[in-house]
Design a protein around this motif. Structure first.
Motif, PDB file in Angstrom:
ATOM      1  N   PHE A 102       0.821  -1.217   0.000  1.00 57.34           N
ATOM      2  CA  PHE A 102       0.000   0.000   0.000  1.00 57.34           C
ATOM      3  C   PHE A 102       0.854   1.267   0.000  1.00 57.34           C
ATOM      4  N   GLY A 103       2.170   1.095  -0.129  1.00 56.05           N
ATOM      5  CA  GLY A 103       3.041   2.262  -0.272  1.00 56.05           C
ATOM      6  C   GLY A 103       3.629   2.793   1.019  1.00 56.05           C
ATOM      7  N   TRP A 104       3.610   1.976   2.062  1.00 56.92           N
ATOM      8  CA  TRP A 104       4.110   2.423   3.363  1.00 56.92           C
ATOM      9  C   TRP A 104       5.509   1.885   3.638  1.00 56.92           C
ATOM     10  N   GLU A 105       6.271   2.633   4.422  1.00 51.34           N
ATOM     11  CA  GLU A 105       7.540   2.147   4.956  1.00 51.34           C
ATOM     12  C   GLU A 105       7.209   1.317   6.198  1.00 51.34           C
ATOM     13  N   VAL A 106       7.754   0.116   6.278  1.00 51.01           N
ATOM     14  CA  VAL A 106       7.399  -0.784   7.378  1.00 51.01           C
ATOM     15  C   VAL A 106       8.620  -1.115   8.228  1.00 51.01           C
ATOM     16  N   VAL A 107       8.453  -1.036   9.519  1.00 47.97           N
ATOM     17  CA  VAL A 107       9.496  -1.482  10.449  1.00 47.97           C
ATOM     18  C   VAL A 107       8.857  -2.469  11.409  1.00 47.97           C
ATOM     19  N   GLU A 108       9.489  -3.630  11.568  1.00 55.93           N
ATOM     20  CA  GLU A 108       8.939  -4.629  12.502  1.00 55.93           C
ATOM     21  C   GLU A 108       9.850  -4.740  13.714  1.00 55.93           C
ATOM     22  N   VAL A 109       9.240  -4.681  14.878  1.00 53.34           N
ATOM     23  CA  VAL A 109      10.026  -4.755  16.124  1.00 53.34           C
ATOM     24  C   VAL A 109       9.295  -5.615  17.148  1.00 53.34           C
ATOM     25  N   PRO A 110      10.040  -6.169  18.094  1.00 51.42           N
ATOM     26  CA  PRO A 110       9.371  -6.811  19.220  1.00 51.42           C
ATOM     27  C   PRO A 110       8.640  -5.742  20.033  1.00 51.42           C
ATOM     28  N   ASN A 111       7.498  -6.110  20.612  1.00 55.02           N
ATOM     29  CA  ASN A 111       6.715  -5.138  21.374  1.00 55.02           C
ATOM     30  C   ASN A 111       7.347  -4.905  22.749  1.00 55.02           C
ATOM     31  N   ARG A 112       8.390  -4.066  22.766  1.00 59.11           N
ATOM     32  CA  ARG A 112       9.008  -3.619  24.013  1.00 59.11           C
ATOM     33  C   ARG A 112       9.234  -2.117  23.868  1.00 59.11           C
ATOM     34  N   GLU A 113       9.037  -1.413  24.957  1.00 59.93           N
ATOM     35  CA  GLU A 113       9.072   0.049  24.870  1.00 59.93           C
ATOM     36  C   GLU A 113      10.348   0.568  24.221  1.00 59.93           C
ATOM     37  N   GLY A 114      11.494   0.033  24.633  1.00 58.26           N
ATOM     38  CA  GLY A 114      12.771   0.499  24.100  1.00 58.26           C
ATOM     39  C   GLY A 114      12.884   0.262  22.597  1.00 58.26           C
ATOM     40  N   GLU A 115      12.422  -0.899  22.168  1.00 57.08           N
ATOM     41  CA  GLU A 115      12.484  -1.240  20.738  1.00 57.08           C
ATOM     42  C   GLU A 115      11.576  -0.315  19.935  1.00 57.08           C
ATOM     43  N   ILE A 116      10.405  -0.065  20.489  1.00 57.77           N
ATOM     44  CA  ILE A 116       9.448   0.797  19.780  1.00 57.77           C
ATOM     45  C   ILE A 116       9.999   2.225  19.710  1.00 57.77           C
ATOM     46  N   GLU A 117      10.581   2.637  20.784  1.00 55.69           N
ATOM     47  CA  GLU A 117      11.156   3.980  20.837  1.00 55.69           C
ATOM     48  C   GLU A 117      12.242   4.143  19.759  1.00 55.69           C
ATOM     49  N   ARG A 118      13.104   3.115  19.642  1.00 59.38           N
ATOM     50  CA  ARG A 118      14.149   3.164  18.616  1.00 59.38           C
ATOM     51  C   ARG A 118      13.525   3.217  17.217  1.00 59.38           C
ATOM     52  N   ALA A 119      12.469   2.420  17.026  1.00 63.55           N
ATOM     53  CA  ALA A 119      11.809   2.389  15.715  1.00 63.55           C
ATOM     54  C   ALA A 119      11.180   3.748  15.394  1.00 63.55           C
ATOM     55  N   LEU A 120      10.586   4.383  16.410  1.00 64.12           N
ATOM     56  CA  LEU A 120       9.987   5.708  16.192  1.00 64.12           C
ATOM     57  C   LEU A 120      11.041   6.703  15.714  1.00 64.12           C
ATOM     58  N   ARG A 121      12.228   6.663  16.347  1.00 63.24           N
ATOM     59  CA  ARG A 121      13.316   7.570  15.925  1.00 63.24           C
ATOM     60  C   ARG A 121      13.758   7.254  14.499  1.00 63.24           C
ATOM     61  N   GLU A 122      13.842   5.974  14.211  1.00 68.15           N
ATOM     62  CA  GLU A 122      14.325   5.542  12.900  1.00 68.15           C
ATOM     63  C   GLU A 122      13.380   6.023  11.779  1.00 68.15           C
ATOM     64  N   VAL A 123      12.074   5.808  11.990  1.00 68.06           N
ATOM     65  CA  VAL A 123      11.145   6.144  10.894  1.00 68.06           C
ATOM     66  C   VAL A 123      10.992   7.647  10.689  1.00 68.06           C
ATOM     67  N   GLU A 124      11.324   8.421  11.699  1.00 67.65           N
ATOM     68  CA  GLU A 124      11.217   9.874  11.545  1.00 67.65           C
ATOM     69  C   GLU A 124      12.107  10.387  10.419  1.00 67.65           C
ATOM     70  N   LYS A 125      13.169   9.642  10.131  1.00 72.18           N
ATOM     71  CA  LYS A 125      14.135  10.100   9.111  1.00 72.18           C
ATOM     72  C   LYS A 125      13.625   9.841   7.688  1.00 72.18           C
TER      73      LYS A 125
END
Lengths: 305, 218
Positions: free
Chosen positions: B181-204
């Motif tokens: 559908f045209g989205w950038e996808v990041v898959e992470v384990p559901n842990r706060e630290g991992e999600i936080e890192r993914a949030l920073r990553e996708v912002e770029k």
């Protein structure tokens, strides 16, 4: 004179778009039918296309309203109803400043038949808390009422037909929530909206010839209903007749009957439909089939008065 | 507060109400925590899976935006509503009916773009919620309009109301669907630290909307 609701809407939207920088318009791939294409040409940066997805369109409009825009959502009335739950749960529940202005309501989409003809929408919208419901009578009513609803803070459903707008007014001054009294009469009161207002005036003329004096109100705002005007005008008459290009259940007829039964018990005759439509090459043949031409209505009224 | 501490709070809050949507709030805690801690002033958070309201409330309490008393008033007649409603701290739109939050996020993103405003819109979705057709309507709208300030997070907890997600209606391959559908996808384990890192990553990543699929692995 027969004009076009959608043409009047498309043009009014551009004129009001000049004045209101916050006005944005959403479309679900029917812009050439609803005439919001005029707005797109004038203000492409304020026109949002979401494709054939009315539910997404309504919720996207909710987001635009949350962010301070005045979103106008247009579609065929019948298909906007598939987003009823989005309208209920987000637009109405959160009292968001979303303006739902569909065209092709009633029988106006005569060629497309029962799938496209929308005879239930006023009932579906009227039941929602916070929702204002408006049904303009003719083409000249569209712009003043559009301005009124855009200036109102909160959700509005303004129901328009496609073409076949029978002229009632020249240059009307209309106020939201205030019925427009077109004719005084001592014997019966006709309360109409939409294209049935012009029909009501013809009915009143015909009744006059038969010795029945009929008052006529254009109840363009179904909700909130102008009870004061209704009760004032109904007090002296024997029968109140409602006329709408909509189901007799839950629309204008329902609203009028609710008020009268509580505050001024009175015989009420509701003229409208109770069925689905059908396709017809001719709009007026369709009205005739469903008993909504002035001759048919006069006969019905004579039967009860 | 620690992740364990939040969990304890959540259970205390929900024990008087027969553990109302406890499971889907538990799996949502880390997501809500990461998002609310990452959220800047101009950012908007939408809890599209409104039944995880308890998790949201626990985090609002941790951020000092709800009192202890308010927290324990959950679903009481004059207390906190069981699903989030507009007007609560950090809640811009009511939810409870699934599938609508992503469209609302798109609307906010479009308005921000028109006004030249910054800010991201975070949308928290359930995996069961992906059954709703409107999600995919909105996914198309976001990518068509290049709404790169929209960031969705899917709480991939493998359960929905009446059973395992793959038994109710197959969801996989979720990542491929979003990509298609045209989205950038990041898959992470559901842990706060991992999600936080993914949030920073996708912002770029610019030019397209982003989705983080947070897989529950406990």
């Amino acid at each position: 004179m027969i004009e076009s609701f959608r043409e009047a809407f498309g043009r009014a939207l551009v004129e009001l778009g000049e004045e209101m920088g916050n006005l944005v318009v959403l479309d679900a791939d029917v812009k050439s039918s609803t005439k919001t294409i005029y707005f797109e040409r004038a203000f492409p940066e304020r026109f949002i296309q979401v494709g054939i997805s009315e539910q997404d369109m309504v919720s996207t409009a909710a987001g635009l309203a949350i962010a301070g825009k005045i979103p106008v959502v247009s579609a065929f009335a019948a298909f906007l109803m598939r987003a009823w739950e989005q309208i209920r749960n987000t637009v109405a529940r959160d009292n968001l400043n979303v303006k739902l202005v569909p065209t092709h309501s009633g029988f106006s989409d005569h060629m497309d038949g029962s799938s496209h003809q929308c005879l239930e929408d006023v009932a579906l919208m009227r039941v929602l808390p916070n929702m204002t419901v408006v049904v303009p009578a003719d083409a000249p009513s569209v712009k003043p009422l559009l301005r009124e609803i855009l200036e109102l803070e909160g959700p509005v459903y303004m129901r328009l037909g496609r073409d076949h707008a029978l002229r009632v007014y020249e240059d009307p001054e209309l106020e939201l929530g205030r019925a427009s009294v077109l004719r005084e009469g001592d014997d019966v009161l006709i309360v109409a909206n939409g294209v049935m207002v012009a029909m009501a005036l013809k009915v009143a003329d015909e009744l006059k010839r038969r010795g029945i004096d009929a008052g006529v109100i254009d109840m363009h705002t179904v909700k909130p209903l102008d009870e004061r005007t209704l009760l004032g005008m109904a007090r002296g008459v024997g029968t109140v007749i409602t006329m709408e290009e909509h189901s007799v259940y839950g629309g204008l007829g329902g609203a009028v009957a609710e008020v009268l039964s509580e505050k001024l018990p009175k015989k009420v005759l509701r003229i409208g439909t109770s069925e689905f439509g059908r396709s017809s090459r001719d709009y007026f043949a369709l009205l005739e089939r469903y008993g909504l031409t002035h001759e048919r209505i006069v006969r019905k009224i004579e039967g009860v008065v | 507060m620690s992740e364990v501490g939040s969990m304890v709070k959540l259970r205390e809050m929900l024990s008087p109400v027969s553990n109302f949507h406890l499971d889907s709030s538990e799996t949502c805690l880390g997501i809500v925590a990461a998002v609310l801690r990452r959220k800047g002033k101009e950012d908007v958070v939408i809890l599209s899976k409104g039944h995880s309201a308890p998790a949201f409330y626990v985090m609002l309490h941790e951020l000092g935006l709800l009192s202890e008393e308010e927290l324990y008033s959950f679903a009481d007649i004059d207390g906190l509503p069981s699903h989030v409603i507009r007007g609560l701290p950090l809640i811009e739109v009511s939810s409870g009916s699934l599938g609508q939050g992503l469209s609302v996020a798109n609307g906010i993103a479009l308005a921000k773009r028109m006004d030249g405003e910054g800010g991201r819109i975070y949308v928290i979705l359930g995996d069961g919620e992906l059954d709703e057709g409107q999600i995919w309507e909105a996914a198309m709208t976001a990518s068509h309009h290049g709404l790169d300030n929209v960031i969705a997070i899917v709480d991939r907890n493998y359960f929905q109301l009446t059973g395992k997600t793959e038994e109710i209606l197959n969801k996989e391959p979720i990542a491929d669907k979003w990509r298609a559908f045209g989205w950038e996808v990041v898959e992470v384990p559901n842990r706060e630290g991992e999600i936080e890192r993914a949030l920073r990553e996708v912002e770029k990543i610019r030019g397209k909307p982003k989705v983080i699929i947070a897989r529950w692995e406990r």
